[in-house]
Design an enzyme around this catalytic site. Structure first.
Site, PDB file in Angstrom:
ATOM      1  N   CYS A 153       0.838  -1.199   0.000  1.00 19.15           N
ATOM      2  CA  CYS A 153       0.000   0.000   0.000  1.00 19.15           C
ATOM      3  C   CYS A 153       0.883   1.262   0.000  1.00 19.15           C
ATOM      4  O   CYS A 153       1.513   1.570  -1.001  1.00 19.15           O
ATOM      5  CB  CYS A 153      -0.972  -0.030   1.172  1.00 19.15           C
ATOM      6  SG  CYS A 153      -2.345   1.140   1.001  1.00 19.15           S
ATOM      7  N   HIS A 207      -3.351  -5.132  -0.017  1.00 16.86           N
ATOM      8  CA  HIS A 207      -2.888  -5.684   1.262  1.00 16.86           C
ATOM      9  C   HIS A 207      -2.912  -7.213   1.209  1.00 16.86           C
ATOM     10  O   HIS A 207      -3.879  -7.843   1.661  1.00 16.86           O
ATOM     11  CB  HIS A 207      -3.773  -5.192   2.408  1.00 16.86           C
ATOM     12  CG  HIS A 207      -3.582  -3.754   2.753  1.00 16.86           C
ATOM     13  ND1 HIS A 207      -2.713  -3.333   3.741  1.00 16.86           N
ATOM     14  CD2 HIS A 207      -4.130  -2.631   2.234  1.00 16.86           C
ATOM     15  CE1 HIS A 207      -2.753  -2.009   3.816  1.00 16.86           C
ATOM     16  NE2 HIS A 207      -3.604  -1.561   2.915  1.00 16.86           N
ATOM     17  N   GLU A 250      -1.461  -9.299   3.007  1.00 15.51           N
ATOM     18  CA  GLU A 250      -1.422  -9.936   4.332  1.00 15.51           C
ATOM     19  C   GLU A 250      -2.780 -10.452   4.764  1.00 15.51           C
ATOM     20  O   GLU A 250      -2.880 -11.391   5.564  1.00 15.51           O
ATOM     21  CB  GLU A 250      -0.863  -8.962   5.380  1.00 15.51           C
ATOM     22  CG  GLU A 250      -1.749  -7.771   5.722  1.00 15.51           C
ATOM     23  CD  GLU A 250      -1.495  -6.543   4.872  1.00 15.51           C
ATOM     24  OE1 GLU A 250      -1.778  -5.423   5.347  1.00 15.51           O
ATOM     25  OE2 GLU A 250      -1.020  -6.698   3.732  1.00 15.51           O
TER      26      GLU A 250
END
Length: 545
Positions: free
Chosen positions: A379, A515, A517
């Site tokens: 990001c 993102h 993750e």
């Protein structure tokens, strides 16, 4: 489908791990072939965590459908296969907002709006709606029993217990059973008082999960059972462990899943925890270790980057290495420069907002680029990498993002004013739009360019990842940056927005606007994190060689 509900409450102190306990129980039930979902009811007045400080609340977990939710939903997705959505997390603020909106429309026909029945009915509707279509729905109530903020939620689940009956509801209460060194024994009195508090509002727990730094002796379990009016087999000892992924096996060993399925009259297969055993084995038997420097602005609370932390650990499992995370304040990088970046095997710059420390992040990207050190930007981490490249390689002196410098001579990153959502609808925002709920949010398709590290990592020409941002690469600078050597390796579904960048002649310099993750799990990993940690391990070997 008849959904059964397990309500999880906590007592004595906060941060007992209700979310982990709920997710672990869900993992066992899923391993028995059941379709399980988990909900989190948060007692704060905010509509959602979207505008809350990461240093107070921890990370904001983004679901596929673009909901900004509590970080516990990240735990849920890492433990079970069910994907969370906006139905899995709601707050007191959201409930009150919806009730007041109905009142303004006249839906209540002039009635006096009260906590009981209007607020409690709204909560019950949310719980029943969230559980629809699943065999079991586990509902975690945020906060601690005794907090005034939690009372409407507790009253709502009390009513559901009566309305649905014992065949469809079970109450599980987490408490603390501390060990007093001076006395040389565990103390059950806090648990007794917590259960007394819960019973005073009409909820009798069916299961007690007793947290502590050690296993609770059998005689103390019997004592808790006697004074709390809970079956002895339903008093579960949950000691501290060095890995949260050991908890499903701990709960199964004490028969919690068997107790639940028998209570609900569900016939299902035995739980197969082979996948979790494999995770635990890999975690306990690394063949090496790497050190990743995480350069951010919220490092005083590691939970602000919870999913990033977990994704790095998962990537370590797939590379058979232990990942040591060194948290580095980006303002410290501004003050001390490369001194604080030496000795790392890789640098990760995660997402964030605001100008504080941004030059330190830009410096970290420059250090990684110039020293062939593996770099992974997420990001804002992608945006600072692009800004650094624009300034020092493409010759765009003073290049910046308009988020940080409105009058920059080269606005290589700017505010997104219009974009396509996954459903094809156009979303818009402007400089004067509210901060909350106005970002590009949720799962988006990304086209990957053939022959790039991104495509190699995913082993595909597309990927779907989750977004949470207001700013994007300014397309007016794409040609100049490409001519200077930057590769735009990922583009949005309409190919209008830059989603990924990388450097071709670098061991691993990859960054994404999304993102990744949020989609990493211990059983499946996440391609970009796995690739980044592999590059860090290879860098370490080159240094040692």
């Amino acid at each position: 489908m008849t959904t059964r509900y397990i309500f999880v409450t906590g007592g004595v102190v906060s941060s007992l791990g209700k979310g982990i306990a709920a997710a672990s129980l869900a993992a066992i039930l899923e391993a028995r072939g059941l379709n399980v979902t988990i909900m989190k009811l948060d007692p704060y007045i905010n509509l959602d965590p979207g505008t809350m400080s990461p240093t107070q609340h921890g990370e904001v977990f983004v679901t596929e459908d673009g909901a900004e939710t509590d970080l516990d939903l990240g735990h849920y997705e890492r433990f079970i296969r069910t994907k969370m959505n906006r139905r899995n997390n709601f707050t007191t603020g959201r409930i009150y907002s919806e009730v007041l909106r109905k009142e303004r429309r006249g839906d209540y026909l002039g009635a006096t709006i009260q906590v009981i029945p209007h607020i409690t009915n709204a909560i019950k509707e949310k719980v029943l709606d969230g559980g629809e279509g699943h065999d079991v729905a586990i509902v975690e109530i945020g906060g601690t029993v005794g907090d005034i903020e939690s009372l409407p939620f507790l009253e709502s689940i009390r009513q559901l217990g009566v309305e649905l009956g014992r065949e469809r509801t079970l109450f599980m209460h987490l408490t603390l059973v501390p060990f007093l060194g001076a006395a040389g024994e565990v103390k059950t009195k806090p648990t007794q008082h917590s259960v007394k508090e819960l019973r005073s509002i009409g909820i009798a727990p069916d299961v007690l999960v007793c947290r502590g730094d050690r296993a609770i002796p059998a005689n103390e379990k019997a004592k808790i059972s006697l004074f709390c009016n809970v079956e002895e087999r339903a008093v579960i000892s949950l000691k501290d462990v060095d890995s949260i992924y050991k908890i499903p096996a701990l709960l199964k060993a004490q028969g919690l899943d068997e107790l639940v399925t028998k209570r609900f009259g569900i016939e299902c297969k035995e739980a197969d925890l082979h996948e979790w055993e494999q995770v635990i084995y890999q975690e306990a038997n690394p063949t090496g270790d790497v050190t990743i420097g995480m350069v951010g602005k919220y490092i005083e609370l590691p939970d602000a980057y919870k999913s990033v932390n977990e994704a790095l650990k998962h990537a370590g499992l797939f590379n058979r290495v232990s990942v040591n995370i060194k948290y580095i304040d980006s303002q410290t990088v501004e003050a001390k420069g490369e001194e604080v970046l030496e000795g790392l095997d890789g640098i990760l710059v995660p997402g964030g907002f605001g100008e504080r420390g941004v030059e330190g992040k830009i410096f970290a990207a420059k250090y990684a680029r110039e020293n062939n050190l593996p770099y992974f930007g997420i990001c804002l981490g992608m945006q600072v990498a692009l800004i650094e490249f624009a300034r020092h390689v493409a010759g765009l002196e003073g290049a910046h993002s308009t988020e940080f410098q409105k009058e920059t001579p080269h606005p290589v990153v700017g505010l997104i004013t219009e974009w396509l959502n996954e459903d094809g609808n156009v979303e818009q925002r402007h400089e004067t739009s509210d901060l909350g709920g106005t970002m590009r949010l949720g799962a988006q398709l990304c086209h990957l360019e053939e022959g790039t590290k991104a495509a190699a990592a995913y082993q595909a020409n597309t990927c779907v990842e989750r977004h949470r941002h207001r700013y994007e690469v300014n397309n007016n600078y794409k040609d100049r940056l490409e001519k200077a050597g930057l590769v735009f390796s990922g583009l949005s579904s309409d190919r209008q927005l830059v989603e990924m960048i990388e450097l071709p002649n670098h061991p691993w310099f990859v960054a994404g606007q999304f993102h990744p993750e949020f989609t990493s799990t211990p059983r499946d990993g996440q391609p970009l994190f796995v690739g980044f940690v592999a590059a860090a391990a290879a860098h370490q070997k080159r240094d040692l060689g």
